[in-house]
Design a protein around this motif. Structure first.
Motif, PDB file in Angstrom:
ATOM      1  N   LYS A 177       0.790  -1.347  -0.010  1.00  8.68           N
ATOM      2  CA  LYS A 177       0.082   0.111  -0.012  1.00  8.68           C
ATOM      3  C   LYS A 177       0.821   1.402  -0.020  1.00  8.68           C
ATOM      4  O   LYS A 177       1.337   1.578  -1.200  1.00  8.68           O
ATOM      5  N   GLY A 178       1.056   1.939   1.153  1.00  3.86           N
ATOM      6  CA  GLY A 178       1.889   3.314   1.203  1.00  3.86           C
ATOM      7  C   GLY A 178       3.238   3.169   1.019  1.00  3.86           C
ATOM      8  O   GLY A 178       3.949   4.175   0.694  1.00  3.86           O
ATOM      9  N   ALA A 179       3.819   2.031   1.051  1.00  4.69           N
ATOM     10  CA  ALA A 179       5.234   1.670   0.918  1.00  4.69           C
ATOM     11  C   ALA A 179       5.454   1.247  -0.590  1.00  4.69           C
ATOM     12  O   ALA A 179       6.665   0.915  -0.805  1.00  4.69           O
ATOM     13  N   TRP A 180       4.891   1.359  -1.363  1.00  3.60           N
ATOM     14  CA  TRP A 180       5.152   0.929  -2.831  1.00  3.60           C
ATOM     15  C   TRP A 180       6.283   1.702  -3.495  1.00  3.60           C
ATOM     16  O   TRP A 180       6.299   3.111  -3.280  1.00  3.60           O
ATOM     17  N   ALA A 220       0.904   6.397 -12.154  1.00  2.36           N
ATOM     18  CA  ALA A 220       0.340   6.774 -10.880  1.00  2.36           C
ATOM     19  C   ALA A 220       0.989   7.535  -9.741  1.00  2.36           C
ATOM     20  O   ALA A 220       2.350   7.215  -9.741  1.00  2.36           O
ATOM     21  N   GLU A 221       0.452   8.236  -9.084  1.00  2.69           N
ATOM     22  CA  GLU A 221       0.805   8.682  -7.930  1.00  2.69           C
ATOM     23  C   GLU A 221      -0.461   8.769  -6.864  1.00  2.69           C
ATOM     24  O   GLU A 221      -1.619   9.278  -7.388  1.00  2.69           O
ATOM     25  N   PRO A 222      -0.386   8.722  -5.736  1.00  2.74           N
ATOM     26  CA  PRO A 222       0.809   8.451  -4.974  1.00  2.74           C
ATOM     27  C   PRO A 222       1.044   6.808  -4.935  1.00  2.74           C
ATOM     28  O   PRO A 222       0.027   6.139  -5.607  1.00  2.74           O
ATOM     29  N   ALA A 223       1.828   6.239  -3.930  1.00  2.00           N
ATOM     30  CA  ALA A 223       2.118   4.845  -3.736  1.00  2.00           C
ATOM     31  C   ALA A 223       0.798   3.949  -3.644  1.00  2.00           C
ATOM     32  O   ALA A 223       0.854   2.955  -4.249  1.00  2.00           O
ATOM     33  N   THR A 224      -0.291   4.709  -2.809  1.00  2.00           N
ATOM     34  CA  THR A 224      -1.396   3.758  -2.603  1.00  2.00           C
ATOM     35  C   THR A 224      -2.287   3.367  -4.002  1.00  2.00           C
ATOM     36  O   THR A 224      -2.811   2.372  -3.935  1.00  2.00           O
ATOM     37  N   VAL A 225      -2.182   4.312  -4.748  1.00  2.00           N
ATOM     38  CA  VAL A 225      -2.766   4.357  -6.124  1.00  2.00           C
ATOM     39  C   VAL A 225      -2.013   3.391  -6.805  1.00  2.00           C
ATOM     40  O   VAL A 225      -2.795   2.472  -7.659  1.00  2.00           O
ATOM     41  N   LYS A 226      -0.742   3.340  -6.780  1.00  2.36           N
ATOM     42  CA  LYS A 226       0.069   2.417  -7.546  1.00  2.36           C
ATOM     43  C   LYS A 226      -0.048   0.876  -7.106  1.00  2.36           C
ATOM     44  O   LYS A 226      -0.388   0.092  -7.869  1.00  2.36           O
TER      45      LYS A 226
END
Length: 146
Positions: A31-34, A110-116
């Motif tokens: 999730k947030g650490a992609w 994509a941006e941010p990591a959660t979207v990626k």
């Protein structure tokens, strides 16, 4: 040539499934650490699916079974096993390649990591469903256990 292509196609199928499973795990857990390393797994999946398609297309032209089936398409369309091999299998694999390619581009942009991570998860899941739907499981497992 045919023997090499069928072996490569079988090995690539397992690699696609393994790397696809890795992308699913990363998409679900990172999730947030992609990061770029995670995105590289999406690119690997895309590369393997493309290689799988190239091997499959080569087989489509050199396989004696497929050549015979293509020569008698009227009869082939009446036989579910041959229709699956000659028409359905390549069509769904082309769809899987398209989904994997779109996923790779959407993850990269994509941006941010959660979207990626979400895009990677969804795209890999769709790709794997398409691939798993057309794998001749009985024949594939038999070729590795016989």
């Amino acid at each position: 040539m045919y023997g090499f292509l069928i072996a490569a196609h079988n090995v690539l199928a397992w690699l696609v499934l393994g790397v696809g499973a890795m992308v699913l795990v990363k998409g679900a857990t990172r999730k947030g650490a992609w990061d770029a390393g995670d995105s590289s797994w999406v690119r690997r999946l895309t590369l393997l699916v493309h290689l799988q398609l190239v091997a499959g297309l080569a087989l489509w032209f050199v396989s004696p079974t497929v050549a015979l089936a293509r020569a008698t398409m009227g009869e082939t369309m009446k036989d579910s096993a041959l229709r699956r091999l000659v028409v359905e299998h390549p069509t769904l694999m082309i769809a899987a390649v398209i989904v994997a390619t779109i996923t790779s581009v959407r993850v990269r942009k994509a941006e941010p990591a959660t979207v990626k991570s979400t895009r990677a998860l969804v795209g890999a899941a769709i790709t794997l469903v398409l691939v798993a739907a057309v794998i001749p499981w009985a024949r594939l497992i038999t070729s590795w256990t016989a």
